[in-house]
Design a protein around this motif. Structure first.
Motif, mmCIF file in Angstrom:
data_model
loop_
_atom_site.group_PDB
_atom_site.id
_atom_site.type_symbol
_atom_site.label_atom_id
_atom_site.label_comp_id
_atom_site.label_asym_id
_atom_site.label_seq_id
_atom_site.Cartn_x
_atom_site.Cartn_y
_atom_site.Cartn_z
ATOM 1 N N ILE A 193 -5.011 -1.570 -0.611
ATOM 2 C CA ILE A 193 -4.099 -2.704 -0.765
ATOM 3 C C ILE A 193 -4.038 -3.109 -2.230
ATOM 4 N N SER A 244 -10.405 2.975 3.582
ATOM 5 C CA SER A 244 -9.816 3.126 2.250
ATOM 6 C C SER A 244 -10.223 4.443 1.606
ATOM 7 N N LYS A 280 -5.773 3.744 3.280
ATOM 8 C CA LYS A 280 -5.007 2.629 2.751
ATOM 9 C C LYS A 280 -5.779 1.864 1.678
ATOM 10 N N SER A 311 0.847 -1.185 0.000
ATOM 11 C CA SER A 311 0.000 0.000 0.000
ATOM 12 C C SER A 311 0.878 1.227 0.000
ATOM 13 N N SER A 366 -4.453 1.508 -9.765
ATOM 14 C CA SER A 366 -5.613 1.775 -8.915
ATOM 15 C C SER A 366 -6.874 2.039 -9.722
#
Length: 287
Positions: A67, A115, A65, A58, A286
């Motif tokens: 992952i 997140s 965060k 991360s 992402s």
């Protein structure tokens, strides 16, 4: 604008001309239940297993965060079989108009309540810098968990793929964020779609489609399994951390249910910013 871009699968699956047209018109295509309960449960077991998770990392602070697990080649575990399955690869070849290869894949996990967001961007906003001369790439986004507004589902600007590649800049510590002034103008022209998906739904995303995901402040986990493909004729002209052209060894769709490999990750070539200098400082893994 016609934003019909959702379909339910029929067996055996074959991408239709209407699906092709909708993808290129709207910049995305959702196939509901493209991976059935048995198939998606196998994927979940694989990507949440210890052997897979030992490659996670991360880049955000603890309150935002996200992952990630990133790898170059399919391998022969369950995720690799899915990446090489005829229904996935043949669909990509139909949408891109020719042979494709596995550019890379990734797991994106937004854990409950902690997140953060992924800001508006185009995948070709950064793939452009990796020596891909044309935007002949796409992402296949698999919902391993339900992906809803509450837990940060993918959001797209329908039709923004036709705007061409935008300039991107660094904002709030994230790399490759779309130019704000142009983004705001595009938002006025292109419908904002919440691409909510149930477990097993699959979204095909054009490399120039603007997309975003909000923070996950819900109590629901959100895992996405992403397979990225490049057209063989668009092989990168420079070396970088994603794969160069390697022919895909296709397998029949039945191989997904037949596969029992959840632990042998040989051949995948996992990537990590701490050991790969071309990834350092980049958050392009992402969605």
């Amino acid at each position: 604008m016609n934003i019909r871009s959702e379909y339910r699968i029929s067996e055996p699956f074959k991408l239709t001309e209407q699906m092709y047209n909708d993808y290129h018109e709207n910049g995305y295509l959702i196939i509901r239940n493209m991976l059935d309960k048995e198939e998606i449960n196998k994927i979940e077991k694989c990507v949440t297993g210890e052997k897979f998770m030992e490659n996670k990392y991360s880049l955000e602070d603890k309150d935002n965060k996200i992952i990630r697990v990133v790898w170059r080649h399919p391998g022969s575990d369950v995720t690799g079989i899915v990446s090489r399955s005829e229904k996935i690869v043949n669909s990509c070849e139909k949408l891109l108009g020719g042979e494709v290869y596995h550019y890379h894949a990734k797991l994106i996990m937004k854990e409950p309540e902690v997140s953060g967001p992924i800001y508006w961007h185009q995948d070709y906003g950064y793939w452009y810098h990796y020596g891909n001369l044309f935007p002949d790439l796409l992402t296949v986004w698999v919902a391993v968990d339900p992906s809803k507004k509450e837990n940060g589902c993918l959001e797209v600007l329908a039709g923004s793929n036709k705007c061409g590649r935008l300039d991107h800049h660094v904002d709030d510590g994230q790399n490759q964020v779309a130019e704000l002034s142009r983004l705001e103008s595009i938002k006025k022209r292109c419908p904002h779609v919440y691409a909510e998906m149930d477990k097993g739904d699959v979204l095909f995303l054009h490399s120039n489609t603007l997309h975003y995901s909000s923070p996950n402040r819900s109590k629901m986990r959100r895992i996405g399994f992403l397979m990225c493909y490049n057209k063989a004729s668009n092989d990168s002209v420079i070396e970088h951390h994603h794969a160069k052209y390697t022919p895909i060894q296709k397998v029949p769709d039945s191989a997904i249910k037949e596969c029992t490999n959840f632990t042998d990750m040989s051949g995948k070539e996992f990537q990590h910013p701490s050991t790969n200098t071309t990834m350092i400082g980049r958050k392009d893994q992402s969605h």
